[in-house]
Design an enzyme around this catalytic site. Structure first.
Site, short mmCIF file in Angstrom:
data_model
loop_
_atom_site.label_atom_id
_atom_site.label_comp_id
_atom_site.label_asym_id
_atom_site.label_seq_id
_atom_site.Cartn_x
_atom_site.Cartn_y
_atom_site.Cartn_z
N HIS A 210 0.83 -1.22 0.00
CA HIS A 210 0.00 0.00 0.00
C HIS A 210 0.86 1.26 0.00
CE1 HIS A 210 -3.98 -1.79 0.10
NE2 HIS A 210 -3.45 -2.73 0.87
N ASP B 191 2.75 1.61 -3.31
CA ASP B 191 3.10 1.82 -4.73
C ASP B 191 2.28 2.93 -5.36
OD1 ASP B 191 0.75 0.22 -4.82
OD2 ASP B 191 1.45 -1.00 -6.52
N GLY C 25 -6.53 -15.57 -6.11
CA GLY C 25 -7.12 -14.83 -5.00
C GLY C 25 -6.30 -14.94 -3.73
N GLY D 136 -3.23 -13.24 -3.33
CA GLY D 136 -2.30 -12.12 -3.18
C GLY D 136 -0.95 -12.39 -3.84
N SER E 209 -0.68 -12.29 -7.19
CA SER E 209 -0.78 -11.64 -8.50
C SER E 209 -1.06 -12.59 -9.65
CB SER E 209 0.48 -10.83 -8.81
OG SER E 209 0.52 -9.71 -7.98
N ASP F 266 2.64 -4.97 -9.19
CA ASP F 266 2.50 -6.37 -9.57
C ASP F 266 3.05 -6.62 -10.98
OD1 ASP F 266 1.18 -6.32 -7.19
OD2 ASP F 266 -0.82 -6.54 -8.04
#
Ligand code: GLA
Length: 346
Positions: A29, A31, A111, A113, A115, A157
């Site tokens: 949180h 980027d 799902g 995390g 990517s 990502d």
């Protein structure tokens, strides 16, 4: 803008593209606020094998039922259900006019995390012949992600996957997109463990956090480099906490990159655990299951530190451990080349 992305015409050829997922070692949180991040592309990934040509994209997934088929060019109004929305969005952003027919397979949990969606976007773009700089390709796939999901995600990502190298994590300055490859020493084992909470990247929660961080930045200026006194003086307690996370996390990322390079895994681990507390308390993106897992893993001998990885709200924890540690759960992942493209493979 897709001006600097070209499409290589490989009609009549076969392609095999393997694209890794990514795990973020530290720097979540930040980027989308222009902060630094330290992710690595991993050896779990998504492969597309296809014949290029024709006027449609036809893909069968070994993981999801139902074939995806859509004609090219994609018009803006095209809406696709399920995982089809990613190839549709990439083809739209690329203005692709030559199609392909093939299969998608993956070793990445979805799902979680890691990517999986960015890996699929990059794999589709490469299969369709996209050629450009890492930044341009990453931006193209980021726009596709926004188009497909409506979530205003950052660049980490896609760029970390495209820029990924064997044995290295990637320090990305998300303000300038400058990249520094950081060696992950052989004494560092990286584990990813699922919390059991399937991740609802509640688009609203993610978008809300981003909005709050932007409101805080409107008060004190760029958060990654903000003065601690300035962020602590923000009157609204929620905005103050959001700002504190972005500022402190940015500092931890730079310190962790240096410590990793120096082989100081104890320091990296400590910074990872601090990062988790900041994401839990100041950014409020953790869950009780993620917190319990982090606590359990960090209490183990040989584990240097652990934290939630990615957006949070469920999903996975990343742990840094010595190679002797063996977990009976999750995946040991290795820093890998993010993209492998073969034309007419054997
Ligand atoms: C998601 C987004 C990224 C980043 C992380 C949190 O993975 O796609 O851009 O914001 O969450 O660090």
């Amino acid at each position: 803008m897709t001006d600097s992305i070209a499409i290589e015409d490989r009609s009549g050829h076969r392609v095999r593209v393997t694209v890794g997922g990514r795990v973020n070692l530290i720097g979540d949180h930040v980027d989308y606020m222009g902060g630094p991040v330290l992710p690595m592309a991993i050896d779990l990934g998504t492969t597309i094998e296809a014949e290029v040509g024709g006027k449609a994209v036809e893909l069968i997934s070994t993981a999801h039922p139902g074939a995806v088929r859509f004609p090219l060019p994609v018009t803006d109004g095209t809406r696709a259900p399920g995982w089809a929305r990613y190839p549709v969005a990439v083809a739209a952003e690329l203005h692709a006019s030559a199609g392909l027919r093939g299969t998608v397979s993956t070793t990445l949990p979805t799902g979680a995390g890691l990517s999986s969606s960015a890996a699929l976007e990059v794999a589709v773009a490469m299969s369709l012949g996209a050629v450009g700089s890492p930044d341009d390709l990453a931006h193209l796939c980021q726009r596709a992600e926004h188009r497909a999901t409506g979530v205003p995600s950052g660049i980490m990502d896609q760029l970390s996957i495209i820029a990924g190298h064997d044995n290295h994590a990637t320090l990305i300055d998300c303000a300038t997109l400058d990249i520094r490859a950081v060696v992950v020493p052989p004494e560092a084992a990286v584990w990813v463990v699922h919390s059991g909470d399937s991740r609802q990247l509640g688009s609203t929660e993610y978008a809300q956090r981003r909005e709050q961080a932007e409101q805080a930045a409107a008060i004190v200026g760029a958060l990654p480099t903000a003065d601690a006194n300035a962020t602590e003086a923000i009157a609204d307690p929620v905005l103050r906490r959001r700002a504190r996370h972005v500022r402190s996390e940015s500092g931890r990322v730079l310190a962790a990159a240096d410590a990793l390079e120096a082989g100081d895994l104890a320091t990296v681990g400590r910074l990872m655990s601090e990062s988790h507390r900041s994401l839990r308390d100041d950014y409020e993106v953790s869950t009780p299951a993620l917190d319990a897992l982090v606590e359990r893993l960090t209490a183990m001998d040989g584990v240097f530190g652990a934290r939630l990885t990615g957006a949070g709200f469920g999903g996975c924890v990343v742990a840094l451990a010595s190679p002797e540690v063996h977990l009976d759960e999750g995946w040991r992942v290795r820093p890998s080349e993010g993209v492998r493209l073969e034309v007419d493979p054997d």
